[in-house]
Write a protein that holds these residues in place. Structure first.
Motif, PDB file in Angstrom:
ATOM      1  N   GLU A  88      77.516  -4.828  -5.079  1.00 41.21           N
ATOM      2  CA  GLU A  88      77.021  -3.869  -6.069  1.00 41.21           C
ATOM      3  C   GLU A  88      76.883  -4.593  -7.397  1.00 41.21           C
ATOM      4  OE1 GLU A  88      75.939  -0.940  -5.569  1.00 41.21           O
ATOM      5  OE2 GLU A  88      76.695  -0.476  -3.548  1.00 41.21           O
ATOM      6  N   SER A  89      75.675  -5.071  -7.685  1.00 45.30           N
ATOM      7  CA  SER A  89      75.405  -5.777  -8.938  1.00 45.30           C
ATOM      8  C   SER A  89      74.024  -5.368  -9.431  1.00 45.30           C
ATOM      9  CB  SER A  89      75.465  -7.292  -8.717  1.00 45.30           C
ATOM     10  OG  SER A  89      74.423  -7.716  -7.863  1.00 45.30           O
ATOM     11  N   LYS A  90      73.645  -5.849 -10.593  1.00 44.50           N
ATOM     12  CA  LYS A  90      72.333  -5.506 -11.140  1.00 44.50           C
ATOM     13  C   LYS A  90      71.210  -6.010 -10.243  1.00 44.50           C
ATOM     14  CE  LYS A  90      73.704  -5.347 -16.012  1.00 44.50           C
ATOM     15  NZ  LYS A  90      73.480  -5.915 -17.363  1.00 44.50           N
ATOM     16  N   SER A  91      71.416  -7.167  -9.617  1.00 42.50           N
ATOM     17  CA  SER A  91      70.355  -7.774  -8.804  1.00 42.50           C
ATOM     18  C   SER A  91      70.399  -7.332  -7.349  1.00 42.50           C
ATOM     19  CB  SER A  91      70.456  -9.302  -8.870  1.00 42.50           C
ATOM     20  OG  SER A  91      71.721  -9.737  -8.400  1.00 42.50           O
ATOM     21  N   ALA A  92      71.535  -6.799  -6.899  1.00 43.67           N
ATOM     22  CA  ALA A  92      71.653  -6.393  -5.492  1.00 43.67           C
ATOM     23  C   ALA A  92      72.651  -5.250  -5.367  1.00 43.67           C
ATOM     24  CB  ALA A  92      72.100  -7.575  -4.635  1.00 43.67           C
ATOM     25  N   GLN A  93      72.144  -4.053  -5.094  1.00 44.87           N
ATOM     26  CA  GLN A  93      73.014  -2.927  -4.857  1.00 44.87           C
ATOM     27  C   GLN A  93      72.403  -2.026  -3.794  1.00 44.87           C
ATOM     28  OE1 GLN A  93      73.244  -0.142  -8.213  1.00 44.87           O
ATOM     29  NE2 GLN A  93      71.643  -1.323  -9.240  1.00 44.87           N
ATOM     30  N   ALA A  94      73.263  -1.352  -3.049  1.00 48.39           N
ATOM     31  CA  ALA A  94      72.802  -0.529  -1.941  1.00 48.39           C
ATOM     32  C   ALA A  94      71.892   0.583  -2.443  1.00 48.39           C
ATOM     33  CB  ALA A  94      74.004   0.062  -1.211  1.00 48.39           C
ATOM     34  N   GLU A  95      70.743   0.706  -1.801  1.00 44.77           N
ATOM     35  CA  GLU A  95      69.801   1.773  -2.114  1.00 44.77           C
ATOM     36  C   GLU A  95      68.973   2.056  -0.871  1.00 44.77           C
ATOM     37  OE1 GLU A  95      66.000  -0.042  -4.033  1.00 44.77           O
ATOM     38  OE2 GLU A  95      67.691  -0.699  -5.276  1.00 44.77           O
ATOM     39  N   SER A  96      67.975   2.917  -0.995  1.00 39.57           N
ATOM     40  CA  SER A  96      67.212   3.334   0.190  1.00 39.57           C
ATOM     41  C   SER A  96      66.441   2.194   0.828  1.00 39.57           C
ATOM     42  CB  SER A  96      66.248   4.469  -0.182  1.00 39.57           C
ATOM     43  OG  SER A  96      65.339   4.044  -1.188  1.00 39.57           O
ATOM     44  N   ARG A  97      66.083   1.149   0.057  1.00 36.33           N
ATOM     45  CA  ARG A  97      65.317   0.033   0.611  1.00 36.33           C
ATOM     46  C   ARG A  97      66.174  -0.950   1.386  1.00 36.33           C
ATOM     47  NH1 ARG A  97      62.725  -3.171  -3.844  1.00 36.33           N
ATOM     48  NH2 ARG A  97      64.728  -2.705  -4.840  1.00 36.33           N
ATOM     49  N   GLY A  98      67.447  -1.067   0.995  1.00 39.83           N
ATOM     50  CA  GLY A  98      68.283  -2.047   1.668  1.00 39.83           C
ATOM     51  C   GLY A  98      69.648  -2.168   1.023  1.00 39.83           C
ATOM     52  N   ALA A  99      70.453  -3.054   1.587  1.00 44.08           N
ATOM     53  CA  ALA A  99      71.806  -3.308   1.077  1.00 44.08           C
ATOM     54  C   ALA A  99      72.262  -4.658   1.595  1.00 44.08           C
ATOM     55  CB  ALA A  99      72.768  -2.208   1.515  1.00 44.08           C
ATOM     56  N   LEU A 100      73.279  -5.225   0.934  1.00 45.76           N
ATOM     57  CA  LEU A 100      73.802  -6.531   1.312  1.00 45.76           C
ATOM     58  C   LEU A 100      75.318  -6.451   1.370  1.00 45.76           C
ATOM     59  CD1 LEU A 100      73.039  -9.586   1.766  1.00 45.76           C
ATOM     60  CD2 LEU A 100      73.534  -9.905  -0.673  1.00 45.76           C
ATOM     61  N   THR A 101      75.884  -6.856   2.508  1.00 45.90           N
ATOM     62  CA  THR A 101      77.339  -6.870   2.602  1.00 45.90           C
ATOM     63  C   THR A 101      77.891  -8.001   1.739  1.00 45.90           C
ATOM     64  OG1 THR A 101      77.567  -8.432   4.454  1.00 45.90           O
ATOM     65  CG2 THR A 101      77.134  -6.105   4.996  1.00 45.90           C
ATOM     66  N   ARG A 102      79.153  -7.880   1.373  1.00 46.83           N
ATOM     67  CA  ARG A 102      79.770  -8.980   0.648  1.00 46.83           C
ATOM     68  C   ARG A 102      79.942 -10.163   1.601  1.00 46.83           C
ATOM     69  NH1 ARG A 102      84.966 -10.548   1.379  1.00 46.83           N
ATOM     70  NH2 ARG A 102      86.461  -9.175   2.432  1.00 46.83           N
ATOM     71  N   SER A 103      80.220 -11.314   1.044  1.00 42.23           N
ATOM     72  CA  SER A 103      80.383 -12.519   1.846  1.00 42.23           C
ATOM     73  C   SER A 103      81.767 -12.549   2.479  1.00 42.23           C
ATOM     74  CB  SER A 103      80.190 -13.753   0.962  1.00 42.23           C
ATOM     75  OG  SER A 103      80.439 -14.937   1.685  1.00 42.23           O
ATOM     76  N   TYR A 104      81.783 -12.776   3.794  1.00 42.47           N
ATOM     77  CA  TYR A 104      83.038 -12.913   4.527  1.00 42.47           C
ATOM     78  C   TYR A 104      83.190 -14.351   5.006  1.00 42.47           C
ATOM     79  CZ  TYR A 104      83.070  -7.791   4.715  1.00 42.47           C
ATOM     80  OH  TYR A 104      83.078  -6.450   4.387  1.00 42.47           O
ATOM     81  N   MET A 105      84.419 -14.843   5.027  1.00 44.93           N
ATOM     82  CA  MET A 105      84.749 -16.162   5.569  1.00 44.93           C
ATOM     83  C   MET A 105      83.939 -17.279   4.932  1.00 44.93           C
ATOM     84  SD  MET A 105      85.237 -15.307   9.617  1.00 44.93           S
ATOM     85  CE  MET A 105      85.928 -16.950   9.925  1.00 44.93           C
ATOM     86  N   GLY A 106      83.629 -17.119   3.654  1.00 42.87           N
ATOM     87  CA  GLY A 106      82.949 -18.184   2.938  1.00 42.87           C
ATOM     88  C   GLY A 106      81.446 -18.195   3.044  1.00 42.87           C
ATOM     89  N   GLY A 107      80.850 -17.161   3.659  1.00 47.46           N
ATOM     90  CA  GLY A 107      79.393 -17.159   3.711  1.00 47.46           C
ATOM     91  C   GLY A 107      78.735 -16.228   4.703  1.00 47.46           C
ATOM     92  N   VAL A 108      79.496 -15.524   5.529  1.00 45.08           N
ATOM     93  CA  VAL A 108      78.895 -14.619   6.507  1.00 45.08           C
ATOM     94  C   VAL A 108      78.501 -13.322   5.811  1.00 45.08           C
ATOM     95  CG1 VAL A 108      79.236 -13.329   8.640  1.00 45.08           C
ATOM     96  CG2 VAL A 108      80.232 -15.599   8.387  1.00 45.08           C
ATOM     97  N   MET A 109      77.204 -13.030   5.814  1.00 44.55           N
ATOM     98  CA  MET A 109      76.688 -11.817   5.183  1.00 44.55           C
ATOM     99  C   MET A 109      75.679 -11.161   6.116  1.00 44.55           C
ATOM    100  SD  MET A 109      75.774 -13.497   1.466  1.00 44.55           S
ATOM    101  CE  MET A 109      76.029 -12.010   0.516  1.00 44.55           C
ATOM    102  N   PHE A 110      75.525  -9.858   5.967  1.00 43.00           N
ATOM    103  CA  PHE A 110      74.511  -9.126   6.713  1.00 43.00           C
ATOM    104  C   PHE A 110      73.674  -8.326   5.725  1.00 43.00           C
ATOM    105  CE2 PHE A 110      78.032  -9.829   9.563  1.00 43.00           C
ATOM    106  CZ  PHE A 110      77.407 -10.281  10.706  1.00 43.00           C
TER     107      PHE A 110
END
Length: 309
Positions: A277-299
């Motif tokens: 949840e930041s200015k450049s990437a936050q969950a909305e109707s178009r999409g969302a980004l999970t936080r980074s797990y284990m040093g780089g795993v994201m969905f």
């Protein structure tokens, strides 16, 4: 694939039968994405939080198959001579940080797709098959990754030979909130977009989308559409001013489509998934980004109403 890679010159017959075909290799989608890590249990926990379930174990290696809906993810912790699931080799030692080491593409005829890819200039990956294992043809992809060709994915699949089902586990766990495979984000080196676009166009028949057609909340880079219209590749160069990072080229993350992003985010949050949840990437109707797990795993979640097979 090194900078300045040139494709072999096809014959006139190849030019007519392959280059002009809208889907030269008979692509039909993505069969699996493979991670390699020395911490398979930790990655498994991340995947299970995302809705995946372990459904089968490899017969001879420390490899697990995770699935939800039609999405297959392989977690490889095999540290023998062959490294990853299909001969990653000693050049890519296992690390705690999971790395995407392979992408398997569904094709109508694996042998034919493999031959045509080699005819178009792809680099073959030598087969290292052990007893009771299928020989799945592969070519070199970005970095040290592999691209496999799979034609057994319907009634009889590659997992029926190489894997043993985990008892009492549903082999077809339903997808969370309609999740399905959407695409892969690939990080590339400086000024390499044209090289990689040519690679995917020449070998597979991908087409480049216009700059006005974008998906999700991270629209940077160049987007390529598969000839079967089932998935996308997003090529992202370093930020302006960043020193050359060609050695860091890799498959960076998986994109998952969903018909309702907010509903999917809400369901995944209930499961413990955290989102950026930041200015450049936050969950909305178009999409969302999970936080980074284990040093780089994201969905990355992307709004996508296409019907899923």
């Amino acid at each position: 694939m090194s900078s300045g890679t040139q494709f072999s010159q096809p014959s006139l017959v190849d030019r007519e039968s392959i280059a002009d075909a809208p889907n030269p290799l008979g692509l039909e989608g993505v069969e699996f994405i493979e991670y390699a890590t020395s911490k398979p249990q930790a990655l498994g926990q991340v995947l299970e939080t995302m809705g995946f379930r372990p459904v089968a174990r490899h017969r001879s290696r420390e490899v697990l198959l995770y699935r939800q809906g039609d999405i297959n993810v392989i977690v490889n912790a095999h540290s023998g001579d062959q490294g990853a699931y299909r001969g990653q080799g000693d050049s890519s030692a296992l690390t705690e940080k999971p790395v995407i080491v392979a992408m398997a593409l569904r094709v109508r005829d694996a042998a034919a797709a493999y031959r045509r890819a080699l005819d178009r200039g792809a680099w073959a990956v030598p087969a290292r098959v052990e007893v009771m294992e299928l020989n799945i043809p592969a070519i070199h992809g970005v970095g040290t990754s592999r691209i496999y060709f799979v034609d057994r994915y319907k009634e009889f699949s590659i997992y029926d030979v190489d894997f043993t089902p985990i008892p009492t586990v549903d082999q077809r766990p339903p997808a969370v909130a309609g999740l399905h495979f959407f695409g892969v984000v690939q990080y590339i080196g400086n000024d390499r977009a044209d090289d990689w676009t040519e690679f995917y166009q020449e070998l597979f028949g991908f087409t480049m989308l216009p700059g006005t057609e974008r998906f999700g909340i991270l629209p940077k880079g160049r987007i390529l559409r598969s000839p079967c219209n089932t998935f996308y590749l997003q090529l992202i160069e370093p930020e302006p001013g960043v020193l050359d990072v060609e050695d860091d080229e890799c498959l960076q993350r998986i994109g998952l489509g969903t018909p309702d992003v907010p509903a999917t985010v809400a369901e995944l949050r209930k499961r413990g998934v955290e989102f950026v949840e930041s200015k450049s990437a936050q969950a909305e109707s178009r999409g969302a980004l999970t936080r980074s797990y284990m040093g780089g795993v994201m969905f990355e979640l992307v709004h996508d109403k296409r019907p899923v097979a």
